[in-house]
Motif scaffolding. Structure first.
Motif, PDB file in Angstrom:
ATOM      1  N   ALA A   9      16.391   8.986  14.386  1.00  0.00           N
ATOM      2  CA  ALA A   9      15.375   8.167  15.050  1.00  0.00           C
ATOM      3  C   ALA A   9      14.183   8.994  15.511  1.00  0.00           C
ATOM      4  O   ALA A   9      13.107   8.442  15.756  1.00  0.00           O
ATOM      5  N   LEU A  10      14.356  10.309  15.636  1.00  0.00           N
ATOM      6  CA  LEU A  10      13.255  11.170  16.070  1.00  0.00           C
ATOM      7  C   LEU A  10      12.284  11.481  14.935  1.00  0.00           C
ATOM      8  O   LEU A  10      11.134  11.847  15.190  1.00  0.00           O
ATOM      9  N   ARG A  11      12.744  11.363  13.703  1.00  0.00           N
ATOM     10  CA  ARG A  11      11.919  11.816  12.573  1.00  0.00           C
ATOM     11  C   ARG A  11      10.577  11.108  12.473  1.00  0.00           C
ATOM     12  O   ARG A  11       9.562  11.758  12.195  1.00  0.00           O
ATOM     13  N   PRO A  12      10.503   9.781  12.683  1.00  0.00           N
ATOM     14  CA  PRO A  12       9.187   9.132  12.581  1.00  0.00           C
ATOM     15  C   PRO A  12       8.172   9.634  13.610  1.00  0.00           C
ATOM     16  O   PRO A  12       6.959   9.510  13.392  1.00  0.00           O
ATOM     17  N   LEU A  13       8.650  10.199  14.697  1.00  0.00           N
ATOM     18  CA  LEU A  13       7.735  10.717  15.713  1.00  0.00           C
ATOM     19  C   LEU A  13       7.114  12.043  15.281  1.00  0.00           C
ATOM     20  O   LEU A  13       6.036  12.402  15.735  1.00  0.00           O
ATOM     21  N   ALA A  14       7.837  12.782  14.432  1.00  0.00           N
ATOM     22  CA  ALA A  14       7.370  14.047  13.847  1.00  0.00           C
ATOM     23  C   ALA A  14       7.032  15.083  14.922  1.00  0.00           C
ATOM     24  O   ALA A  14       7.341  14.922  16.099  1.00  0.00           O
ATOM     25  N   SER A  81      10.134  16.891  24.640  1.00  0.00           N
ATOM     26  CA  SER A  81       9.925  15.888  23.588  1.00  0.00           C
ATOM     27  C   SER A  81      11.254  15.423  23.013  1.00  0.00           C
ATOM     28  O   SER A  81      11.486  14.221  22.836  1.00  0.00           O
ATOM     29  N   ILE A  82      12.123  16.364  22.713  1.00  0.00           N
ATOM     30  CA  ILE A  82      13.431  16.015  22.146  1.00  0.00           C
ATOM     31  C   ILE A  82      14.240  15.179  23.133  1.00  0.00           C
ATOM     32  O   ILE A  82      14.780  14.123  22.783  1.00  0.00           O
ATOM     33  N   ALA A  83      14.324  15.653  24.369  1.00  0.00           N
ATOM     34  CA  ALA A  83      15.149  14.969  25.364  1.00  0.00           C
ATOM     35  C   ALA A  83      14.592  13.594  25.709  1.00  0.00           C
ATOM     36  O   ALA A  83      15.325  12.591  25.741  1.00  0.00           O
ATOM     37  N   LEU A  84      13.286  13.538  25.974  1.00  0.00           N
ATOM     38  CA  LEU A  84      12.686  12.257  26.347  1.00  0.00           C
ATOM     39  C   LEU A  84      12.688  11.293  25.165  1.00  0.00           C
ATOM     40  O   LEU A  84      12.938  10.090  25.334  1.00  0.00           O
ATOM     41  N   GLY A  85      12.429  11.793  23.969  1.00  0.00           N
ATOM     42  CA  GLY A  85      12.456  10.946  22.790  1.00  0.00           C
ATOM     43  C   GLY A  85      13.824  10.328  22.571  1.00  0.00           C
ATOM     44  O   GLY A  85      13.941   9.120  22.306  1.00  0.00           O
ATOM     45  N   CYS A  86      14.870  11.125  22.686  1.00  0.00           N
ATOM     46  CA  CYS A  86      16.234  10.600  22.523  1.00  0.00           C
ATOM     47  C   CYS A  86      16.572   9.595  23.620  1.00  0.00           C
ATOM     48  O   CYS A  86      17.151   8.538  23.345  1.00  0.00           O
ATOM     49  N   ALA A  87      16.223   9.920  24.860  1.00  0.00           N
ATOM     50  CA  ALA A  87      16.540   9.016  25.967  1.00  0.00           C
ATOM     51  C   ALA A  87      15.841   7.677  25.812  1.00  0.00           C
ATOM     52  O   ALA A  87      16.419   6.622  26.111  1.00  0.00           O
ATOM     53  N   ALA A  88      14.593   7.695  25.341  1.00  0.00           N
ATOM     54  CA  ALA A  88      13.822   6.458  25.196  1.00  0.00           C
ATOM     55  C   ALA A  88      14.249   5.654  23.973  1.00  0.00           C
ATOM     56  O   ALA A  88      14.255   4.423  24.005  1.00  0.00           O
ATOM     57  N   LEU A  89      14.618   6.337  22.897  1.00  0.00           N
ATOM     58  CA  LEU A  89      14.975   5.647  21.651  1.00  0.00           C
ATOM     59  C   LEU A  89      16.450   5.260  21.580  1.00  0.00           C
ATOM     60  O   LEU A  89      16.806   4.181  21.117  1.00  0.00           O
ATOM     61  N   TYR A  90      17.312   6.172  22.023  1.00  0.00           N
ATOM     62  CA  TYR A  90      18.753   5.949  21.929  1.00  0.00           C
ATOM     63  C   TYR A  90      19.387   5.474  23.242  1.00  0.00           C
ATOM     64  O   TYR A  90      20.475   4.892  23.235  1.00  0.00           O
ATOM     65  N   GLY A  91      18.738   5.814  24.351  1.00  0.00           N
ATOM     66  CA  GLY A  91      19.391   5.596  25.640  1.00  0.00           C
ATOM     67  C   GLY A  91      20.412   6.670  25.943  1.00  0.00           C
ATOM     68  O   GLY A  91      21.140   6.599  26.932  1.00  0.00           O
ATOM     69  N   ARG A  92      20.438   7.696  25.105  1.00  0.00           N
ATOM     70  CA  ARG A  92      21.343   8.840  25.254  1.00  0.00           C
ATOM     71  C   ARG A  92      20.548  10.103  24.940  1.00  0.00           C
ATOM     72  O   ARG A  92      19.476  10.045  24.319  1.00  0.00           O
ATOM     73  N   VAL A  93      21.071  11.232  25.328  1.00  0.00           N
ATOM     74  CA  VAL A  93      20.423  12.507  25.044  1.00  0.00           C
ATOM     75  C   VAL A  93      21.486  13.481  24.565  1.00  0.00           C
ATOM     76  O   VAL A  93      22.613  13.471  25.059  1.00  0.00           O
ATOM     77  N   PRO A  94      21.175  14.319  23.572  1.00  0.00           N
ATOM     78  CA  PRO A  94      22.162  15.307  23.148  1.00  0.00           C
ATOM     79  C   PRO A  94      22.266  16.436  24.159  1.00  0.00           C
ATOM     80  O   PRO A  94      21.293  16.764  24.852  1.00  0.00           O
ATOM     81  N   ASP A  95      23.446  17.011  24.250  1.00  0.00           N
ATOM     82  CA  ASP A  95      23.627  18.200  25.072  1.00  0.00           C
ATOM     83  C   ASP A  95      22.793  19.316  24.439  1.00  0.00           C
ATOM     84  O   ASP A  95      23.044  19.720  23.301  1.00  0.00           O
TER      85      ASP A  95
END
Length: 245
Positions: A9-14, A81-95
């Protein structure tokens, strides 16, 4: 939505948002934990020292502390960017444990990062603060302060500016693609994070516009000028250290 192993899901954000995962080969690259570690006698083996020198050479920085500040800003922007992008798109964040993130310190900007194992965590502001601020930006700031004497206010401003910048880019993408839910989550998380004790007072947020209260020293790079969120409206003529507090 659960995190997928490739964080697709992060790929389109580039740009700063994309993170390579276990499917990509990181080879013998060092981890960020190694970059934050106290400097060994063989300083040439430390990836953070290498990166600062690389940035200094590429930008013709007049002193290493300028390159150190920009190195800090670049890594902070990637991590937020990685953390906020995941939280906003997935509702989760990777460790994003620094022992799980490998870094190509010799790569081009944005910093090339590889996550060796995707372990999902909650996507709330407290978790993001723990993952990014405590897990990375505190030890990174300590390492750069110890070697390059960067002021705490400058480093706090860099961290806040990088977060606000990530949120602004995410908001733009979300609005272009009709994802108002993503934009709303990103704004809410950013507002809460900027109120964190480690970031509070670093600047003012108005919608997605941010004005920091310190300077990253980019104006000291030949032809650099001031950034869009700088505390200055034009490059100062005073001592460079006056801008770093």
């Amino acid at each position: 939505m659960d995190l997928d192993p490739d964080l697709a899901a992060l790929r389109p954000l580039a740009g700063f948002f994309v993170l390579r995962t276990e499917g990509a080969s990181a080879g013998p690259l060092p981890t960020l934990a190694q970059a934050y570690a106290p400097v060994a006698p063989d300083v040439s083996a430390n990836p953070l020292i290498f990166r600062v020198r690389k940035v200094a050479t590429a930008l013709r920085a007049p002193e290493l502390r300028v390159a150190a500040s920009l190195t800090h800003q670049g890594l902070a922007a990637r991590l937020w960017s990685i953390a906020l992008g995941c939280a906003a798109l997935y509702g989760r964040v990777p460790d994003l444990d620094s022992r799980l993130l490998r870094w190509d310190a010799d790569g081009s900007a944005p910093d090339d990062l590889f996550l060796t194992d995707v372990r999902p965590l909650p996507g709330d502001a407290a978790t993001l603060a723990d993952v990014v601020l405590h897990g990375h930006l505190i030890p990174l700031a300590a390492a750069l302060h110890a070697r390059h004497h960067l002021a705490p206010g400058l480093l706090r401003g860099n961290a806040a500016s990088a977060l606000a910048g990530a949120a602004r880019e995410l908001d733009r993408w979300a609005r272009r693609h009709g994802r108002t839910d993503v934009a709303a989550r990103a704004r809410a998380l950013t507002s809460e994070l900027l109120a964190h004790p480690l970031l509070t007072g670093a600047g003012n947020l108005d919608g997605t516009a941010f004005r920091r209260r310190s300077c990253c020293l980019y104006y000291r790079v030949p032809g650099g000028g001031v950034c869009g969120d700088c505390c200055f409206t034009r490059p100062p003529r005073s001592s460079p250290r006056a801008a770093s507090g």
